[in-house]
Scaffold this active site. Structure first.
Site, mmCIF file in Angstrom:
data_model
loop_
_atom_site.group_PDB
_atom_site.id
_atom_site.type_symbol
_atom_site.label_atom_id
_atom_site.label_comp_id
_atom_site.label_asym_id
_atom_site.label_seq_id
_atom_site.Cartn_x
_atom_site.Cartn_y
_atom_site.Cartn_z
ATOM 1 N N GLN A 169 0.856 -1.176 0.000
ATOM 2 C CA GLN A 169 0.000 0.000 0.000
ATOM 3 C C GLN A 169 0.895 1.230 0.000
ATOM 4 O O GLN A 169 1.582 1.494 0.986
ATOM 5 C CB GLN A 169 -0.917 -0.004 1.226
ATOM 6 N N ASN A 175 1.925 5.423 -0.704
ATOM 7 C CA ASN A 175 1.459 6.744 -0.346
ATOM 8 C C ASN A 175 2.359 7.741 -1.070
ATOM 9 O O ASN A 175 3.537 7.450 -1.279
ATOM 10 C CB ASN A 175 1.563 6.896 1.180
ATOM 11 N N SER A 208 3.763 10.150 0.038
ATOM 12 C CA SER A 208 4.903 10.294 0.940
ATOM 13 C C SER A 208 5.468 8.895 1.132
ATOM 14 O O SER A 208 5.044 8.142 2.007
ATOM 15 C CB SER A 208 4.452 10.887 2.271
ATOM 16 N N GLU A 262 4.394 -7.895 2.798
ATOM 17 C CA GLU A 262 4.788 -8.840 3.830
ATOM 18 C C GLU A 262 4.454 -8.306 5.224
ATOM 19 O O GLU A 262 3.912 -9.016 6.063
ATOM 20 C CB GLU A 262 6.292 -9.138 3.754
ATOM 21 N N CYS A 287 11.231 -5.823 5.665
ATOM 22 C CA CYS A 287 10.334 -6.979 5.814
ATOM 23 C C CYS A 287 11.073 -8.176 6.405
ATOM 24 O O CYS A 287 10.528 -8.901 7.234
ATOM 25 C CB CYS A 287 9.696 -7.332 4.474
#
Length: 160
Positions: free
Chosen positions: A63, A65, A67, A75, A115
């Site tokens: 996901q 953004n 920023s 993960e 991750c």
């Protein structure tokens, strides 16, 4: 001075159909999750599916953004949700798939460093290895029997 050699062992399948049926099914869930990624900036979509010891399957996708540091990898999206929803469950296996909207990814794409560190935390917490399968959109699938193969000399709570 002494030289120390560190080795990692991965197993590589020529394609997903060579993996066990339960891995094929878990990777199918990861592919579904990859298709739900929100990655308008990088155009790099990642999906993860996690099998817990209570037979629940948790999925996550990256996901983004505007920023960039505010986004979250697939993960970590999945592993943090698994930890929040099923705090006592152990992670048995992870399936990760990544694909670019710019070019076809044929090589296995491993988890990024952040991750790896997050997965390591859960591997240490549960005191048992997490099996990790990772691939691009298609092609070879790599398997690690433990996160420790992907992050030797890991940092964990024992250092604190």
């Amino acid at each position: 001075m002494k030289e120390v050699k560190i080795e990692s062992t991965l197993y590589v399948y020529d394609d997903l159909n060579e993996t066990p049926d339960d891995v094929v099914a878990l990777m199918a869930k990861a592919i579904e999750a990859r298709d739900k990624a929100y990655a308008p900036y990088s155009k790099f979509h990642v999906g993860t599916a996690i099998l817990l010891d209570n037979n629940e399957i948790i999925t996550g996708s990256n996901q983004e953004n505007a920023s960039y540091p505010s986004g979250l990898c697939a993960e970590r999206t999945a592993i943090y949700y698994a930890g929040a929803k099923y705090p006592e469950a152990k992670i048995v296996r992870m399936a990760i798939t990544a694909g670019s909207k710019v070019k076809t990814t044929l090589s296995p794409i491993p988890p990024c460093g952040a991750c790896r560190q997050s997965i390591a935390e859960y591997e240490v917490k549960q005191d048992s290895p997490i099996e990790i399968y990772f691939m691009g959109e298609t092609g070879k699938v790599a398997k690690s029997n433990s996160l420790a193969n992907l992050l030797p000399l890991g940092f964990d709570k024992s250092a604190l």
